[in-house]
Design a protein around this motif. Sequence first.
Motif, PDB file in Angstrom:
ATOM      1  N   LEU A  25     -83.730   0.037  33.728  1.00 18.00           N
ATOM      2  CA  LEU A  25     -83.726  -1.296  33.139  1.00 18.00           C
ATOM      3  C   LEU A  25     -82.723  -1.372  31.985  1.00 18.00           C
ATOM      4  O   LEU A  25     -81.978  -2.349  31.858  1.00 18.00           O
ATOM      5  CB  LEU A  25     -85.126  -1.678  32.658  1.00 18.00           C
ATOM      6  N   ASP A  26     -82.688  -0.352  31.157  1.00 22.54           N
ATOM      7  CA  ASP A  26     -81.722  -0.317  30.057  1.00 22.54           C
ATOM      8  C   ASP A  26     -80.292  -0.373  30.578  1.00 22.54           C
ATOM      9  O   ASP A  26     -79.455  -1.112  30.043  1.00 22.54           O
ATOM     10  CB  ASP A  26     -81.914   0.942  29.205  1.00 22.54           C
ATOM     11  N   ILE A  27     -80.015   0.369  31.624  1.00 22.01           N
ATOM     12  CA  ILE A  27     -78.669   0.362  32.210  1.00 22.01           C
ATOM     13  C   ILE A  27     -78.353  -1.012  32.785  1.00 22.01           C
ATOM     14  O   ILE A  27     -77.259  -1.543  32.588  1.00 22.01           O
ATOM     15  CB  ILE A  27     -78.532   1.457  33.293  1.00 22.01           C
ATOM     16  N   PHE A  28     -79.306  -1.593  33.474  1.00 21.83           N
ATOM     17  CA  PHE A  28     -79.116  -2.926  34.032  1.00 21.83           C
ATOM     18  C   PHE A  28     -78.813  -3.934  32.930  1.00 21.83           C
ATOM     19  O   PHE A  28     -77.887  -4.743  33.034  1.00 21.83           O
ATOM     20  CB  PHE A  28     -80.359  -3.347  34.822  1.00 21.83           C
ATOM     21  N   ARG A  29     -79.565  -3.875  31.851  1.00 17.83           N
ATOM     22  CA  ARG A  29     -79.374  -4.813  30.747  1.00 17.83           C
ATOM     23  C   ARG A  29     -78.036  -4.587  30.038  1.00 17.83           C
ATOM     24  O   ARG A  29     -77.415  -5.537  29.579  1.00 17.83           O
ATOM     25  CB  ARG A  29     -80.526  -4.703  29.763  1.00 17.83           C
ATOM     26  N   ASN A  33     -74.348  -9.650  32.532  1.00 19.01           N
ATOM     27  CA  ASN A  33     -73.569 -10.728  31.944  1.00 19.01           C
ATOM     28  C   ASN A  33     -74.591 -11.797  31.532  1.00 19.01           C
ATOM     29  O   ASN A  33     -74.872 -12.736  32.276  1.00 19.01           O
ATOM     30  CB  ASN A  33     -72.562 -11.268  32.961  1.00 19.01           C
ATOM     31  N   HIS A  34     -75.139 -11.641  30.340  1.00 23.07           N
ATOM     32  CA  HIS A  34     -76.291 -12.430  29.899  1.00 23.07           C
ATOM     33  C   HIS A  34     -76.047 -13.931  29.941  1.00 23.07           C
ATOM     34  O   HIS A  34     -74.968 -14.412  29.609  1.00 23.07           O
ATOM     35  CB  HIS A  34     -76.670 -12.057  28.456  1.00 23.07           C
ATOM     36  N   GLU A  35     -77.081 -14.626  30.359  1.00 21.76           N
ATOM     37  CA  GLU A  35     -77.147 -16.076  30.285  1.00 21.76           C
ATOM     38  C   GLU A  35     -78.439 -16.415  29.547  1.00 21.76           C
ATOM     39  O   GLU A  35     -79.523 -16.328  30.114  1.00 21.76           O
ATOM     40  CB  GLU A  35     -77.146 -16.693  31.684  1.00 21.76           C
ATOM     41  N   PHE A  36     -78.294 -16.761  28.277  1.00 20.06           N
ATOM     42  CA  PHE A  36     -79.460 -16.949  27.427  1.00 20.06           C
ATOM     43  C   PHE A  36     -79.977 -18.379  27.445  1.00 20.06           C
ATOM     44  O   PHE A  36     -79.208 -19.333  27.502  1.00 20.06           O
ATOM     45  CB  PHE A  36     -79.136 -16.561  25.983  1.00 20.06           C
ATOM     46  N   VAL A  37     -81.291 -18.480  27.359  1.00 20.50           N
ATOM     47  CA  VAL A  37     -81.981 -19.739  27.123  1.00 20.50           C
ATOM     48  C   VAL A  37     -82.651 -19.568  25.768  1.00 20.50           C
ATOM     49  O   VAL A  37     -83.359 -18.589  25.525  1.00 20.50           O
ATOM     50  CB  VAL A  37     -83.039 -20.001  28.223  1.00 20.50           C
ATOM     51  N   ASN A  38     -82.423 -20.530  24.885  1.00 24.57           N
ATOM     52  CA  ASN A  38     -82.931 -20.428  23.522  1.00 24.57           C
ATOM     53  C   ASN A  38     -84.183 -21.258  23.322  1.00 24.57           C
ATOM     54  O   ASN A  38     -84.347 -22.305  23.926  1.00 24.57           O
ATOM     55  CB  ASN A  38     -81.875 -20.899  22.524  1.00 24.57           C
ATOM     56  N   ASP A  39     -85.029 -20.765  22.431  1.00 30.15           N
ATOM     57  CA  ASP A  39     -86.088 -21.594  21.877  1.00 30.15           C
ATOM     58  C   ASP A  39     -85.944 -21.509  20.355  1.00 30.15           C
ATOM     59  O   ASP A  39     -84.923 -21.044  19.872  1.00 30.15           O
ATOM     60  CB  ASP A  39     -87.478 -21.190  22.375  1.00 30.15           C
ATOM     61  N   ASP A  40     -86.920 -21.917  19.618  1.00 30.81           N
ATOM     62  CA  ASP A  40     -86.786 -21.953  18.164  1.00 30.81           C
ATOM     63  C   ASP A  40     -86.655 -20.572  17.531  1.00 30.81           C
ATOM     64  O   ASP A  40     -86.034 -20.431  16.482  1.00 30.81           O
ATOM     65  CB  ASP A  40     -87.989 -22.658  17.534  1.00 30.81           C
ATOM     66  N   TYR A  41     -87.219 -19.562  18.147  1.00 35.26           N
ATOM     67  CA  TYR A  41     -87.305 -18.262  17.509  1.00 35.26           C
ATOM     68  C   TYR A  41     -86.603 -17.132  18.243  1.00 35.26           C
ATOM     69  O   TYR A  41     -86.392 -16.063  17.678  1.00 35.26           O
ATOM     70  CB  TYR A  41     -88.779 -17.864  17.313  1.00 35.26           C
ATOM     71  N   GLN A  43     -84.105 -15.901  22.012  1.00 32.53           N
ATOM     72  CA  GLN A  43     -83.341 -16.251  23.203  1.00 32.53           C
ATOM     73  C   GLN A  43     -83.654 -15.217  24.270  1.00 32.53           C
ATOM     74  O   GLN A  43     -83.880 -14.050  23.976  1.00 32.53           O
ATOM     75  CB  GLN A  43     -81.844 -16.314  22.909  1.00 32.53           C
ATOM     76  N   ARG A  44     -83.720 -15.678  25.531  1.00 30.87           N
ATOM     77  CA  ARG A  44     -84.076 -14.809  26.643  1.00 30.87           C
ATOM     78  C   ARG A  44     -83.030 -14.962  27.732  1.00 30.87           C
ATOM     79  O   ARG A  44     -82.655 -16.061  28.118  1.00 30.87           O
ATOM     80  CB  ARG A  44     -85.451 -15.182  27.197  1.00 30.87           C
ATOM     81  N   CYS A  45     -82.584 -13.823  28.234  1.00 30.54           N
ATOM     82  CA  CYS A  45     -81.629 -13.828  29.331  1.00 30.54           C
ATOM     83  C   CYS A  45     -82.366 -14.192  30.621  1.00 30.54           C
ATOM     84  O   CYS A  45     -83.404 -13.609  30.946  1.00 30.54           O
ATOM     85  CB  CYS A  45     -80.963 -12.458  29.472  1.00 30.54           C
ATOM     86  N   THR A  46     -81.788 -15.141  31.351  1.00 29.64           N
ATOM     87  CA  THR A  46     -82.418 -15.586  32.596  1.00 29.64           C
ATOM     88  C   THR A  46     -82.240 -14.574  33.725  1.00 29.64           C
ATOM     89  O   THR A  46     -82.949 -14.630  34.719  1.00 29.64           O
ATOM     90  CB  THR A  46     -81.853 -16.940  33.047  1.00 29.64           C
ATOM     91  N   LYS A  47     -81.309 -13.641  33.548  1.00 28.12           N
ATOM     92  CA  LYS A  47     -81.052 -12.641  34.588  1.00 28.12           C
ATOM     93  C   LYS A  47     -81.879 -11.371  34.392  1.00 28.12           C
ATOM     94  O   LYS A  47     -82.555 -10.914  35.311  1.00 28.12           O
ATOM     95  CB  LYS A  47     -79.569 -12.273  34.592  1.00 28.12           C
ATOM     96  N   LEU A  50     -83.921  -9.952  28.929  1.00 31.44           N
ATOM     97  CA  LEU A  50     -83.771  -9.400  27.592  1.00 31.44           C
ATOM     98  C   LEU A  50     -84.126 -10.487  26.588  1.00 31.44           C
ATOM     99  O   LEU A  50     -83.697 -11.629  26.728  1.00 31.44           O
ATOM    100  CB  LEU A  50     -82.325  -8.947  27.363  1.00 31.44           C
ATOM    101  N   ILE A  51     -84.918 -10.130  25.591  1.00 35.27           N
ATOM    102  CA  ILE A  51     -85.319 -11.089  24.570  1.00 35.27           C
ATOM    103  C   ILE A  51     -84.735 -10.640  23.235  1.00 35.27           C
ATOM    104  O   ILE A  51     -84.864  -9.469  22.858  1.00 35.27           O
ATOM    105  CB  ILE A  51     -86.847 -11.196  24.468  1.00 35.27           C
ATOM    106  N   GLU A  52     -84.095 -11.569  22.560  1.00 32.67           N
ATOM    107  CA  GLU A  52     -83.524 -11.299  21.248  1.00 32.67           C
ATOM    108  C   GLU A  52     -84.085 -12.303  20.262  1.00 32.67           C
ATOM    109  O   GLU A  52     -84.151 -13.498  20.553  1.00 32.67           O
ATOM    110  CB  GLU A  52     -82.003 -11.398  21.286  1.00 32.67           C
TER     111      GLU A  52
END
Length: 56
Positions: A25-29, A33-41, A43-47, A50-52
């Motif tokens: 999973l770490d290698i995959f992440r 090529n991250h595509e993030f969706v944001n909320d107030d606190y 962002q999560r990659c749709t692929k 990954l949560i940041e």
Amino acid sequence: MNRVIQIKVEMKQLENQLEQLKRELDIFRENCNHEFVNDDYSQRCTKCHLIESLQW
């Protein structure tokens, strides 16, 4: 008692498998090529999911 030993062996095998999957999973992440969706606190990659945190 044999069942106890068998359970311990199975647990060790599953722990090893879990560690391997975490590494994959770490290698995959890392290669995603991250595509993030944001909320107030955060962002999560749709692929790769990954949560940041956006709170610094």
